[in-house]
Design a protein around this motif. Sequence first.
Motif, PDB file in Angstrom:
ATOM      1  N   GLU A 196       0.819  -1.217   0.000  1.00 46.36           N
ATOM      2  CA  GLU A 196       0.000   0.000   0.000  1.00 46.36           C
ATOM      3  C   GLU A 196       0.853   1.268   0.000  1.00 46.36           C
ATOM      4  O   GLU A 196       0.344   2.367  -0.237  1.00 46.36           O
ATOM      5  N   LEU A 197       2.161   1.118   0.263  1.00 41.38           N
ATOM      6  CA  LEU A 197       3.059   2.271   0.261  1.00 41.38           C
ATOM      7  C   LEU A 197       3.851   2.381  -1.038  1.00 41.38           C
ATOM      8  O   LEU A 197       4.815   3.131  -1.128  1.00 41.38           O
ATOM      9  N   ARG A 198       3.437   1.650  -2.054  1.00 37.60           N
ATOM     10  CA  ARG A 198       4.233   1.533  -3.278  1.00 37.60           C
ATOM     11  C   ARG A 198       4.515   2.885  -3.944  1.00 37.60           C
ATOM     12  O   ARG A 198       5.527   3.049  -4.617  1.00 37.60           O
ATOM     13  N   ALA A 199       3.638   3.857  -3.745  1.00 40.76           N
ATOM     14  CA  ALA A 199       3.834   5.169  -4.382  1.00 40.76           C
ATOM     15  C   ALA A 199       5.169   5.804  -3.991  1.00 40.76           C
ATOM     16  O   ALA A 199       5.747   6.580  -4.756  1.00 40.76           O
ATOM     17  N   HIS A 200       5.664   5.466  -2.790  1.00 48.33           N
ATOM     18  CA  HIS A 200       6.939   6.034  -2.334  1.00 48.33           C
ATOM     19  C   HIS A 200       8.138   5.355  -2.992  1.00 48.33           C
ATOM     20  O   HIS A 200       9.261   5.853  -2.887  1.00 48.33           O
ATOM     21  N   PHE A 201       7.898   4.202  -3.621  1.00 50.17           N
ATOM     22  CA  PHE A 201       9.016   3.378  -4.093  1.00 50.17           C
ATOM     23  C   PHE A 201       9.060   3.184  -5.610  1.00 50.17           C
ATOM     24  O   PHE A 201      10.133   3.037  -6.184  1.00 50.17           O
ATOM     25  N   GLU A 202       7.882   3.185  -6.270  1.00 51.03           N
ATOM     26  CA  GLU A 202       7.854   2.679  -7.651  1.00 51.03           C
ATOM     27  C   GLU A 202       8.589   3.560  -8.662  1.00 51.03           C
ATOM     28  O   GLU A 202       9.038   3.063  -9.689  1.00 51.03           O
ATOM     29  N   ASN A 203       8.758   4.823  -8.414  1.00 47.79           N
ATOM     30  CA  ASN A 203       9.462   5.677  -9.376  1.00 47.79           C
ATOM     31  C   ASN A 203      10.951   5.834  -9.060  1.00 47.79           C
ATOM     32  O   ASN A 203      11.637   6.648  -9.668  1.00 47.79           O
TER      33      ASN A 203
END
Length: 354
Positions: A196-203
């Motif tokens: 659920e925290l992927r937004a902090h990692f995917e880019n």
Amino acid sequence: MAEINTYDKALNFILNKQSLGIKPGLSRIKNALEKAGNPQNTYKVIHVAGTNGKGTVAATIAKALTDSGYNVGLFTSPWVVDYREQIQLNGDFISESAFINGVEKLAGTNCECTEFEALTFISYSFFADKKVDFAVIECGMGGKGDATNVEEDNLSVITSISLDHTDFLGNTIDDIAEEKSGILRMNSTCVLYNGELRAHFENKCKKLVTDCVSDNLSLVNAVLKELNVIGVNALVRLPARQEKIGNILLDGGHNVSAAKALEGVIENETAVIGMMRDKDIEGYLKIIAPKCKKIILTTPDNPRAINAKDLSIIAKKFCKNVKVIDNPVLAVKERGVTLVCGSFYLARQVRNLL
């Protein structure tokens, strides 16, 4: 400078740096490593960050790689049994002579490092000397500003993220996730526990793996799959992580997530509890104390420890039967103790006695 020709002298050289405290930032460690030829860039790094489970995940990955025939370094903290356990090669503690050699190299750089930076330098240098195929590196705290965050390339592993070290890392899960994401590299893979925290990692990486992760074991196996290594059926058991010694359960976990993990395996305990004052003490005790019929509060031998008397004021909110015994050794000798928890520093102090 006095000659560092014995293990005791080398250890004291490092321990004397504790007075410098925690200093986030990479300038000191980068300077020291540069003077040593940047050993951290001579092997593949698997970098493990997160709030809980880092040590277990790192140790399990390292063991699986060793069992598959690779030459593997492991750097984890804190120590519980022996100071040298923080730096391992294929499951063995760094030798005293290699530790001395690492301290001599560090002293030769004339760089003023903190204790953790010094350990980081010694581990990266030792792994280069031993020509490891992989170094599994556990972040000390956070990610972006952690002393371990100095390699050019890695496979990043992010264990479960929750609130801890808020003085340094931020007051929200999002702040802390952002800090942990600092170990990612744009050309590398990241295996993430909290999808659920992927937004902090995917880019911040080339490939993000998160869908197959539901616990620490599946996290480890997702990492091993990326490395084309056979998966494992169980996690490595580490000292003071829900460790059963006779009738006593020993656990060094110190935050709310660790308390929740412990909550499910305890009931009606007589507990010895000691904690550091910079932790969420009330949050921890709110979960653990109601599971105890009696609590003995103690003061671990560490400058950051909260005094047992002050700790008892908080504990009394959640348990009626509370006693104060300042000395941890005397506290664990009390009749009927079944649980010792709240800090790795406490666990270290009493484990051999138990």
